[in-house]
Design an enzyme around this catalytic site. Sequence first.
Site, PDB file in Angstrom:
ATOM      1  N   LYS A  57       0.846  -1.203   0.000  1.00  0.00           N
ATOM      2  CA  LYS A  57       0.000   0.000   0.000  1.00  0.00           C
ATOM      3  C   LYS A  57       0.877   1.247   0.000  1.00  0.00           C
ATOM      4  O   LYS A  57       1.876   1.301   0.738  1.00  0.00           O
ATOM      5  CB  LYS A  57      -0.911  -0.029   1.238  1.00  0.00           C
ATOM      6  N   SER A 104      -9.836   1.777   2.539  1.00  0.00           N
ATOM      7  CA  SER A 104      -8.952   2.569   1.706  1.00  0.00           C
ATOM      8  C   SER A 104      -7.893   1.733   0.975  1.00  0.00           C
ATOM      9  O   SER A 104      -7.291   2.212   0.019  1.00  0.00           O
ATOM     10  CB  SER A 104      -8.262   3.629   2.554  1.00  0.00           C
ATOM     11  N   SER A 118     -10.158  -0.514   6.794  1.00  0.00           N
ATOM     12  CA  SER A 118      -9.536  -0.423   5.460  1.00  0.00           C
ATOM     13  C   SER A 118      -8.825  -1.669   4.964  1.00  0.00           C
ATOM     14  O   SER A 118      -8.391  -1.694   3.812  1.00  0.00           O
ATOM     15  CB  SER A 118      -8.562   0.742   5.416  1.00  0.00           C
TER      16      SER A 118
HETATM   17  N1  GLN Z   1     -13.238   4.122   5.781  1.00  0.00           N
HETATM   18  C1  GLN Z   1     -12.759   4.598   7.055  1.00  0.00           C
HETATM   19  C2  GLN Z   1     -12.388   6.064   6.926  1.00  0.00           C
HETATM   20  O1  GLN Z   1     -12.649   6.612   5.924  1.00  0.00           O
HETATM   21  C3  GLN Z   1     -11.609   3.774   7.500  1.00  0.00           C
HETATM   22  C4  GLN Z   1     -10.364   4.065   6.768  1.00  0.00           C
HETATM   23  C5  GLN Z   1      -9.194   3.228   7.204  1.00  0.00           C
HETATM   24  O2  GLN Z   1      -9.347   2.216   7.878  1.00  0.00           O
HETATM   25  N2  GLN Z   1      -8.024   3.697   6.859  1.00  0.00           N
HETATM   26  O3  GLN Z   1     -11.863   6.659   7.801  1.00  0.00           O
END
Ligand code: GLN
Length: 473
Positions: free
Chosen positions: A75, A150, A174
């Site tokens: 990532k 994400s 995410s």
């Molecule tokens: N979707 C969640 C957010 O937008 C979690 C994101 C994540 O785990 N990095 O914050």
Amino acid sequence: MKTAVEIANDVQTGATTAVAQLDAAYVAIEARNAELNVFLHLDKEGARKIAQAIDARVAAGENIGPLAGVPIAIKDNLCQTGIPTTCSSKILEGWKPPYNATVIDRLVAAGAVPVGKTNLDEFAMGSSTENSAFGPTRNPLDPSRVPGGSSGGSAAAVAGDMTSISLGSDTGGSIRQPAAFCGIVGMKPTYGLVSRYGLIAFASSLDQIGPFSKTVMDSAVLLEAIAGHDPLDSTSLPEPSPSLVSHVNDGVAGKRIGLVKELYEGADESVINAVMGAVAALKEAGAQIVELSIPELRLGLSAYYLIAPAEASSNLARFDGVRFGLRVDAEDVTAMMEATRTAGFGAEVKRRIMLGTYALSAGYYDAYYGQALKVRTLTINAFQKAYAQVDMLIGATTPGVAFKFGAKSDPMEMYLNDVFTIPTNLAGDPAVSVSFGKGEENLPIGVQLLGPGRSEASLYAAARVLEIADGRS
Ligand code: GLN
């Protein structure tokens, strides 16, 4: 495609070479990357050197390690020396980290070959990868749909058979949510189990790095390789990497598993059916199922959307046009910083910075941030109470299957997609999403298993039972 365990075995025994595996990975990536937008950067030269060194060591009779010659996707919020690291943001344009994240060093020590950096929602803020400054990633199973986020790029790399394994990060879901949308395995480890040195911070009290893979065994192998104490991360747990691989086939006989109403209610019918199917499979394998209600979990989402933006507003203050990446020149320093941050950050990141700054401001701190911290304590206590009764919990990973691009244009709707994944992050506990059953249009569904801190081995054992029950041996 072969699993990481199979590839490592073939490389170690000389049935294939690390270089051949790497070449095959790049062929697979190039066949679909233009369509799917999975990788932002490929490190072909660096990867080749690592692969060649492995082949030389195999030829010399050395034992390489559990991931010998296995290509892996990373990532793009993890630092790798000299390789562009963008967090999918324009603000880091041109920046190359001068050091490796600890997980990169550990991967290479275990024999893995990092092939390139994957797309994400900008600074890991989002649930669809639509917030990337470099365009969205498409779901390999249905390119008209999101891969989740994400860590959408890392999930798509595995689901699209580009690499057998990848790394993501999970602050509120995410890893687990994209794993569910892409039909693969995603583990969010216990807070502190994996060093975050070299992970660009989003919300430091929540962020964790973790593995994506097609199989539960690959997930355990990868997590075991990257876990364990690191003096460079002050939040790292004090003990060495736990034994996970040796417990994958332990089964669930005699385990008590709590089916939590708040972790599936309101989900699509197909998702609820999948959770019930998983429960039946675990029961069949000897687990005892206990129906539970943990009402506190309903408050998690609201608390998270104060705590995470509050921490993000502080963490992202370092992107000021002076120290990293982009600078937009202006008449004085203040104007330069304003112009840089205005041009460099996307809409969702700006929204989070504003929400977080507001929640932390003198007049509102107690009403918002302080209140959210109290809810966090309630969540932690509620989980602890549940784990006094049962060994682990089960629920859905997401309310539905992968959605279409643009389907959640209202930020609130997007946030609601994380309603089942967020509570675990608030508690710092581990949770794994494993693909189980199919929903609308034959798209995969993720079932989530949650446990107390350091219970990864038991979670993998239960996930393995579900993997077998779902017809994947
Ligand atoms: N979707 C969640 C957010 O937008 C979690 C994101 C994540 O785990 N990095 O914050």
